[in-house]
Scaffold this active site. Structure first.
Site, PDB file in Angstrom:
ATOM      1  N   SER A 162      42.751  25.077  13.669  1.00 20.30           N
ATOM      2  CA  SER A 162      42.521  26.382  13.422  1.00 20.30           C
ATOM      3  C   SER A 162      42.977  28.238  13.762  1.00 20.30           C
ATOM      4  O   SER A 162      42.779  27.609  15.022  1.00 20.30           O
ATOM      5  CB  SER A 162      41.332  26.576  12.380  1.00 20.30           C
ATOM      6  N   TYR A 203      32.458  26.877  14.906  1.00 19.52           N
ATOM      7  CA  TYR A 203      33.661  26.440  14.312  1.00 19.52           C
ATOM      8  C   TYR A 203      34.877  26.958  15.264  1.00 19.52           C
ATOM      9  O   TYR A 203      35.777  25.867  15.482  1.00 19.52           O
ATOM     10  CB  TYR A 203      33.797  26.665  12.776  1.00 19.52           C
TER      11      TYR A 203
END
Length: 254
Positions: free
Chosen positions: A145, A158
């Protein structure tokens, strides 16, 4: 790598990006696609049905990627059924939405869950399938990501898990060379159930529109865009240890 006739394993392959990758590989002529899932059984079976309609063998296979023993069992099943693995796409991921200033919200349980799935899951899969990938001179693509490169995303934990995944990608590219190539993709906002389900369609549309104004290409990524990136890296025989960013150029701004 010629994907025509390849056997591929996609973790988290039942929904969103994983499902788009599975269908893309089928359209590329893959002989078999294993759609791994943990909780999305119905969606995984639906993805398998769509792949089979394209003339590709497919199987939905349950395994929690954060469980090393479960991953090794999955590898044995794939090995017994297909005899080879050419491509591994580590797409399974999870998150917990914790605002950055809320450090107390980052409990040990949050860290364990996110690192367990997003980082250790990819490592367990790479390790379990390494003998097959080496024999096939195959390739791995990890789905990371933009949060692994910039201070953004659903939570600090995350982002850290995705940054660690990018480093794991580089390390595995060295560890598994010269037989296996290992690369990663780092998409920005993607129009998936994962994002839309969190905030609702209206809020997501408004958020995406604002981000598009900051991106040179003025577009929001769809799962198919990420699948295109993944298949491109699988086919790129002289590329390893790299991260391909797919956010319409949003990361180029300050």
């Amino acid at each position: 790598m010629n994907l025509d006739g390849a056997v591929a394993v996609i973790t988290g392959g039942g929904t969103g990006i994983g499902a788009a990758v599975a269908e893309s590989l089928a359209r590329k002529g893959a002989a078999a696609v294993i759609v791994n899932y943990s909780r999305s059984a119905d969606e995984a079976r639906a993805t398998v049905a769509r792949i089979e309609e394209l003339g590709c063998k497919a199987e939905a296979m349950a395994a929690d990627v954060s469980d090393d023993a479960a991953v090794r069992r999955m590898a044995e099943r794939v090995r017994a059924a297909h005899g080879r693995v050419d491509a591994l796409v580590c797409n399974a991921g999870t998150t917990r939405w914790v605002p950055f200033p809320d450090l107390e919200g980052l409990t040990d349980e949050v860290w364990r869950q996110l690192m367990g799935v997003n980082l250790m899951g990819a490592f367990y899969c790479a390790r379990a399938f390494a003998p097959d990938l080496r024999a096939a001179r195959g390739a791995i693509v990890n789905v990371a990501s933009i949060a692994g490169l910039q201070a953004t995303g659903s939570s600090i934990a995350y982002g850290v898990s995705k940054a660690a995944l990018l480093q794991l990608t580089r390390d595995l590219a060295v560890a598994l060379a010269p037989e296996v190539r290992v690369n990663a993709v780092a998409p920005g906002i993607v129009a998936t159930r994962w994002h839309i389900g969190r905030v609702g369609e209206q809020v997501f549309s408004e958020m995406a529109a604002k981000e598009e104004l900051k991106a040179p290409l003025r577009r929001t990524a769809q799962p198919e865009h990420v699948a295109q990136m993944v298949t491109s890296l699988l086919e790129s025989d002289l590329v390893t240890g790299e991260t391909l960013i797919g956010d319409g150029g949003r990361h180029l701004g300050y």
